[in-house]
Every structure is written in structure tokens, then in C-alpha cells.
Scaffold this motif. Sequence first.
Motif, mmCIF file in Angstrom:
data_model
loop_
_atom_site.group_PDB
_atom_site.id
_atom_site.type_symbol
_atom_site.label_atom_id
_atom_site.label_comp_id
_atom_site.label_asym_id
_atom_site.label_seq_id
_atom_site.Cartn_x
_atom_site.Cartn_y
_atom_site.Cartn_z
ATOM 1 N N THR A 121 3.066 13.569 2.736
ATOM 2 C CA THR A 121 2.381 12.288 2.543
ATOM 3 C C THR A 121 3.276 11.310 1.792
ATOM 4 O O THR A 121 3.373 10.128 2.142
ATOM 5 C CB THR A 121 1.067 12.499 1.764
ATOM 6 N N ALA A 122 3.942 11.801 0.745
ATOM 7 C CA ALA A 122 4.828 10.944 -0.047
ATOM 8 C C ALA A 122 5.959 10.379 0.811
ATOM 9 O O ALA A 122 6.319 9.200 0.690
ATOM 10 C CB ALA A 122 5.399 11.733 -1.227
ATOM 11 N N ASN B 293 5.924 6.208 1.019
ATOM 12 C CA ASN B 293 6.739 5.785 -0.124
ATOM 13 C C ASN B 293 6.095 6.207 -1.446
ATOM 14 O O ASN B 293 5.930 5.414 -2.369
ATOM 15 C CB ASN B 293 6.928 4.255 -0.096
ATOM 16 N N GLY B 294 5.732 7.477 -1.510
ATOM 17 C CA GLY B 294 4.999 7.977 -2.667
ATOM 18 C C GLY B 294 5.811 8.871 -3.584
ATOM 19 O O GLY B 294 6.920 9.297 -3.249
ATOM 20 N N GLU B 295 5.251 9.127 -4.756
ATOM 21 C CA GLU B 295 5.791 10.075 -5.722
ATOM 22 C C GLU B 295 4.640 10.940 -6.207
ATOM 23 O O GLU B 295 3.490 10.488 -6.271
ATOM 24 C CB GLU B 295 6.480 9.340 -6.880
ATOM 25 N N ARG C 82 5.597 1.849 -5.645
ATOM 26 C CA ARG C 82 5.454 3.100 -4.924
ATOM 27 C C ARG C 82 4.027 3.615 -5.108
ATOM 28 O O ARG C 82 3.262 3.071 -5.908
ATOM 29 C CB ARG C 82 6.495 4.127 -5.401
ATOM 30 N N VAL C 83 3.679 4.667 -4.380
ATOM 31 C CA VAL C 83 2.292 5.155 -4.393
ATOM 32 C C VAL C 83 2.199 6.475 -5.171
ATOM 33 O O VAL C 83 2.854 7.452 -4.803
ATOM 34 C CB VAL C 83 1.773 5.387 -2.950
ATOM 35 N N ILE D 154 0.734 9.968 -5.985
ATOM 36 C CA ILE D 154 -0.036 10.992 -5.271
ATOM 37 C C ILE D 154 -0.304 12.128 -6.251
ATOM 38 O O ILE D 154 0.607 12.852 -6.637
ATOM 39 C CB ILE D 154 0.732 11.513 -4.043
#
Length: 300
Positions: free
Chosen positions: A15-16, A20-22, A85-86, A88
Amino acid sequence: MGPTATGKTALAVETAKAINGEVISVDSALIYQDMNIGTAKPSEEEKQGIPHYLIDIISPQEQYSVADFVHDTNQCITDILGRKRVPILTGGTMMYFNALHHGISNIPEADKSVRQKIQIQIEHLGLSKMHERLQAVDPQSAAKIHPNDPQRITRALEVFESTAKPLSYWQAQKTDALPFDFVNFSIVPQNRSELHLRIEKRFEQMLEQGLLAEVKHLLNKYCLDADTPSMRSVGYRQVLQYFNDELSFEQMKERSVIATRQLAKRQLTWLNAWSDAHVLYMNNPSNLEEILQKVCVSTP
């Protein structure tokens, strides 16, 4: 969110990569340094270059409260959002998730001397008598705590004796939830027996990977015993009992698997009561697409 051994880490990483997630770990065991095998801590290869936070942040002999977690998570989320960034949040410690959503009670820190005194009283008087004592001083907590639950009875009496106020009073003094909008997903098994088999297989793998040597290393490096919070983690507790000749090797294996299954059952109970969670099924290849679609719909 999800029970142990349901593939949360792998799904979070995918998903990241897609949005563009962390990843922020929501796991009360991954916080400890040098506890890698028994916690199924993700390796650098498994992280696939995705930043992960709140892993390896304290030593196994240190304490880490729910309040510490909420504070640290707030900082992580703010930092990640500040870099466009997103965040998670991924893990199985439901108490942590609940605190993020609903705030936490300002319960005083544990008092070891008071706790030890109560534990001695339990040994002499029995749990039933101590539960009756709890009913007399804190009927609200006593109604929620099973008469055969030594840990929660001890904690409730400890709080009362330390503060002269019942645990139920402190639980009502809540801080605010974090000021973020969460999109919640729960990963659950379609078949409990499948999860039980995965739990058993994973513990066998932990033993093959050197879990016993890891616990020996921890005992040599740090000042740890059965009452240290890190050593109360599932698997570590049973290995420690094996080293103390309280369990045979086969008993240690059996009780570790049983304890992990019981943990998964408690996690599923939490998740079943989570009203706004999108349910995903374990081993479903469409999970990622489902997450991305619902995140896009839920995000302004």
C-alpha cells in the motif's frame, strides 16, 4: 489492523508503495531492540525501502506506556504529513489503536512495591477473596474483570491502594483523541483454522530461526525477569519458563502456540466491535486494490 500472522506488514508495504506512504508500527512488541525473531519483526528486505517508525525504539528492560505511544505516533503522523506523504498505521495492538481514536485514560503509573504486596495477598487469600475486595472498593471495575483474571485484579487494586481512588475513576479522565481522520481496515481470516495453522507454523519457524538463542542473548545483555513487560510478550514468556525449568520443551511449544491463538482471538474480538472498519480477508489478492479504492473515496 488485524490479528497476528495475517500478513499486515506485507500489505502495508504494498500500500505504501502505491500511495507514497510510510509505515508506523502499532505493535507493543516491535518497540523493543534485540527482540527480532519472537516478534516477527520485519527485516530490511521485507520493508522494501519503505520507512518504518516506532520499531527498535527502547531496550527490553525499559517501560513504554500507551501515553508514550500516542505521543510518539502524533509526532510521526505530523512529520509524515508535513512531507506530503501518507501515514499507514499497521499492527495488532488494539489498545494502541483504540487510544489513537478515542483518547486515553490518565491512569497513574504502576507502583511495583504495591503490586508485589497485592500479589502476596493473592497467594495467601486467593483470587476470589481479592476480587471480593475489589468489588467493595471499585464495583465498576469488578463488574468488568473476571474473578479468575489475576493481572487485571492486581492492577485495579494497585491503582486504588496507590491513589485512594478506584481505577474506574481514572479511566473516566480521558485525554482527547488525535486530531486526524483515520480510514480503518481490518484484516481477518475467513477460516479460524487456517489462522491457527499459520500461527503454529510461524512459531516452528521462529524456533528454527533461533528464538531460544535470542532469549538467552537478551537475558545475558539486559536485566530482565518474568515481570518485565517485554518478557510478558507471547512466546518470550514461555521460553523464559522453559529456561527456568517450569516447562518442558514440548510444553513450551504447545503453550506458546495456545497463547498466540488466544491473543488472536482477543484481537478479533476487538475488531468485531470496530464499527467503521473496512473488512479485508486474509490471503485475498484483491486487498490492495480494495484499500486503494476506499482510501481514494475517503480522502478529500
